[in-house]
Scaffold this motif. Structure first.
Motif, short mmCIF file in Angstrom:
data_model
loop_
_atom_site.label_atom_id
_atom_site.label_comp_id
_atom_site.label_asym_id
_atom_site.label_seq_id
_atom_site.Cartn_x
_atom_site.Cartn_y
_atom_site.Cartn_z
N ALA A 61 0.31 -7.24 2.00
CA ALA A 61 0.95 -6.61 0.83
C ALA A 61 -0.10 -6.13 -0.17
O ALA A 61 0.02 -5.03 -0.73
CB ALA A 61 1.90 -7.60 0.16
N GLU A 62 -1.15 -6.94 -0.39
CA GLU A 62 -2.20 -6.56 -1.32
C GLU A 62 -2.99 -5.35 -0.84
O GLU A 62 -3.34 -4.46 -1.63
CB GLU A 62 -3.16 -7.73 -1.56
N HIS A 63 -3.25 -5.30 0.47
CA HIS A 63 -3.96 -4.15 1.04
C HIS A 63 -3.14 -2.86 0.86
O HIS A 63 -3.66 -1.82 0.47
CB HIS A 63 -4.26 -4.37 2.52
N ARG A 64 -1.86 -2.95 1.17
CA ARG A 64 -1.01 -1.77 1.05
C ARG A 64 -0.88 -1.31 -0.40
O ARG A 64 -0.87 -0.11 -0.68
CB ARG A 64 0.36 -2.08 1.65
N ALA A 65 -0.80 -2.28 -1.29
CA ALA A 65 -0.69 -1.93 -2.71
C ALA A 65 -1.95 -1.23 -3.20
O ALA A 65 -1.88 -0.25 -3.95
CB ALA A 65 -0.43 -3.18 -3.54
N MET A 66 -3.10 -1.70 -2.75
CA MET A 66 -4.35 -1.09 -3.19
C MET A 66 -4.48 0.34 -2.65
O MET A 66 -4.88 1.25 -3.39
CB MET A 66 -5.55 -1.92 -2.74
N LEU A 67 -4.15 0.53 -1.39
CA LEU A 67 -4.22 1.88 -0.82
C LEU A 67 -3.25 2.82 -1.54
O LEU A 67 -3.58 3.99 -1.78
CB LEU A 67 -3.90 1.83 0.68
N GLY A 68 -2.07 2.31 -1.90
CA GLY A 68 -1.11 3.14 -2.63
C GLY A 68 -1.63 3.53 -4.01
O GLY A 68 -1.43 4.67 -4.45
#
Length: 211
Positions: free
Chosen positions: A83-90
């Protein structure tokens, strides 16, 4: 008495004769040669195959196993923090969109530098928060697979931010840089999707994300 003299003379005579002759030494006997046939030498390929069958592993095999273990551990690290990885990429995508949208306005403004500075003041603060998220996600990772790609993408993002200026929208490299980073983001999104669907990867149930 006479017999003792004769005996002494006989001993002296024998001694005199003995010292005049060279001593004969016998050569030590050599051990008989073995009749067993010599074992033929193995070629490097045959030796490697024999070691493999015996359970031995060469350094290349061990290195490959170590890398595979590290890669799996890295992907499990990412899956635990998916979730943290996806949030950062977003967030990075939003920052790119933001810079692309505002850049043409800077050059058209009455005071281009002032217009850019006003934009960059808040843009820079948002990127500081991104830097903190990035550092946390990289802690403990091996950076040999997906995280290595993440490092490359983030470095390109930082370089783009360092090049921003009042006239950046007129430079050809600006559009190219945006397209390159977005392409890397697309590839990372696919990697995260594959990790999410990989049921062989275990998630650390003890991990608690920071609020």
């Amino acid at each position: 008495m006479r017999s003792l003299v004769c005996a002494a003379a006989l001993v002296l005579g024998l001694t005199a004769c003995d010292t005049g002759q060279a001593k004969v030494e016998l050569e030590p006997q050599k051990a008989p040669k073995s009749n067993k046939p010599k074992k033929p030498k193995m070629t490097p390929e045959e030796l490697a195959e024999a070691r493999r069958k015996a359970g031995f592993k060469d350094k290349d095999e061990l290195a490959e196993e170590n890398i595979a273990t590290m890669r799996k551990g890295e992907r499990e690290w990412v899956k635990t923090r998916l979730a943290e990885h996806r949030a950062m990429l977003g967030t990075i995508r939003k920052q790119l969109d933001r810079a692309e949208k505002d850049a043409p306005k800077w050059a058209k403004a009455k005071d281009a530098q002032k217009a850019f500075d006003k934009f960059f003041e808040t843009y820079k603060e948002d990127n500081k928060a991104l830097d903190e998220d990035y550092k946390k996600l990289m802690e403990g990772g091996s950076q040999i697979d997906i995280q290595a790609k993440l490092v490359g993408m983030y470095r390109a993002f930082q370089n783009l931010n360092g090049d921003l200026g009042p006239e950046i929208s007129a430079e050809e490299g600006f559009a190219t840089g945006l397209a390159d980073i977005r392409k890397q983001l697309d590839e990372l999104d696919k990697e995260l999707e594959a990790i999410d669907k990989d049921e062989t990867l275990k998630v650390n149930e003890d991990y608690k994300p920071e609020k």
